[in-house]
Design a protein around this motif. Structure first.
Motif, PDB file in Angstrom:
ATOM      1  N   GLN A  33       0.799  -1.221   0.000  1.00  0.00           N
ATOM      2  CA  GLN A  33       0.000   0.000   0.000  1.00  0.00           C
ATOM      3  C   GLN A  33       0.833   1.272   0.000  1.00  0.00           C
ATOM      4  O   GLN A  33       0.442   2.271  -0.586  1.00  0.00           O
ATOM      5  N   LYS A 109      -9.588   2.893 -11.513  1.00  0.00           N
ATOM      6  CA  LYS A 109     -10.870   2.515 -12.131  1.00  0.00           C
ATOM      7  C   LYS A 109     -11.265   1.098 -11.726  1.00  0.00           C
ATOM      8  O   LYS A 109     -12.431   0.827 -11.409  1.00  0.00           O
ATOM      9  N   TRP A 110     -10.296   0.205 -11.736  1.00  0.00           N
ATOM     10  CA  TRP A 110     -10.536  -1.187 -11.365  1.00  0.00           C
ATOM     11  C   TRP A 110     -10.947  -1.267  -9.898  1.00  0.00           C
ATOM     12  O   TRP A 110     -11.864  -1.998  -9.537  1.00  0.00           O
ATOM     13  N   GLY A 111     -10.277  -0.504  -9.048  1.00  0.00           N
ATOM     14  CA  GLY A 111     -10.619  -0.472  -7.625  1.00  0.00           C
ATOM     15  C   GLY A 111     -12.037   0.014  -7.378  1.00  0.00           C
ATOM     16  O   GLY A 111     -12.745  -0.509  -6.520  1.00  0.00           O
ATOM     17  N   GLU A 112     -12.450   1.029  -8.132  1.00  0.00           N
ATOM     18  CA  GLU A 112     -13.824   1.532  -7.997  1.00  0.00           C
ATOM     19  C   GLU A 112     -14.838   0.459  -8.373  1.00  0.00           C
ATOM     20  O   GLU A 112     -15.875   0.315  -7.727  1.00  0.00           O
ATOM     21  N   LYS A 113     -14.533  -0.323  -9.445  1.00  0.00           N
ATOM     22  CA  LYS A 113     -15.429  -1.420  -9.826  1.00  0.00           C
ATOM     23  C   LYS A 113     -15.511  -2.447  -8.704  1.00  0.00           C
ATOM     24  O   LYS A 113     -16.590  -2.954  -8.394  1.00  0.00           O
ATOM     25  N   LEU A 114     -14.376  -2.786  -8.116  1.00  0.00           N
ATOM     26  CA  LEU A 114     -14.363  -3.774  -7.036  1.00  0.00           C
ATOM     27  C   LEU A 114     -15.139  -3.289  -5.826  1.00  0.00           C
ATOM     28  O   LEU A 114     -15.846  -4.061  -5.184  1.00  0.00           O
ATOM     29  N   LYS A 115     -15.007  -1.989  -5.505  1.00  0.00           N
ATOM     30  CA  LYS A 115     -15.760  -1.423  -4.387  1.00  0.00           C
ATOM     31  C   LYS A 115     -17.254  -1.581  -4.613  1.00  0.00           C
ATOM     32  O   LYS A 115     -18.015  -1.856  -3.692  1.00  0.00           O
ATOM     33  N   GLY A 116     -17.665  -1.397  -5.853  1.00  0.00           N
ATOM     34  CA  GLY A 116     -19.077  -1.517  -6.194  1.00  0.00           C
ATOM     35  C   GLY A 116     -19.597  -2.941  -6.063  1.00  0.00           C
ATOM     36  O   GLY A 116     -20.796  -3.153  -5.898  1.00  0.00           O
ATOM     37  N   SER A 118     -18.542  -5.029  -3.665  1.00  0.00           N
ATOM     38  CA  SER A 118     -18.480  -5.438  -2.259  1.00  0.00           C
ATOM     39  C   SER A 118     -19.865  -5.370  -1.616  1.00  0.00           C
ATOM     40  O   SER A 118     -20.608  -4.430  -1.859  1.00  0.00           O
TER      41      SER A 118
END
Length: 119
Positions: A33, A109-116, A118
């Motif tokens: 991180q 962008k990929w992280g935002e998709k993953l958050k969605g 969860s």
């Protein structure tokens, strides 16, 4: 940060993967991180140590120093010492470090998709 003994099989496996797979080698450099977060802040321009520390209030000074040294050693970050009293030190991305910009953008962008996804 846990250091792996060079005689361990884990170390040998990491070395083999890094030598065989450029993606693993790259992930090792910016993995974790803190390294990636430091690069995210340096994309916008050079910062002094204390400015980076303010951006990452939960990082320890020791960890910040270790991560900056690792990034500098790998050629991603450049450390500049100005001959002033007291000395001023800045950190900035090198040209190869700036090549991370589109990669970091895509990771975001990929992280935002993953958050969605969860629950």
């Amino acid at each position: 940060m846990t250091k792996i003994k060079e005689s361990s099989s884990n170390f040998a496996n990491r070395q083999m993967l890094a030598n065989e797979c450029p993606e693993v080698f790259a992930a090792h450099i910016i993995g974790g991180q803190w390294s990636l977060a430091i690069c995210c802040y340096l994309i916008n321009g050079s910062l002094r140590y204390n400015e980076i520390k303010k951006c990452l209030p939960n990082i320890t000074e020791r960890m910040l120093t270790l991560q900056l040294r690792k990034l500098e050693k790998s050629g991603v970050v450049k450390r500049t010492i100005y001959p002033e009293v007291p000395p001023r030190v800045t950190y900035e991305l090198t040209p190869i470090g700036h090549e991370l910009s589109p990669i970091i953008s895509e990771l975001g962008k990929w992280g935002e998709k993953l958050k969605g996804l969860s629950p």
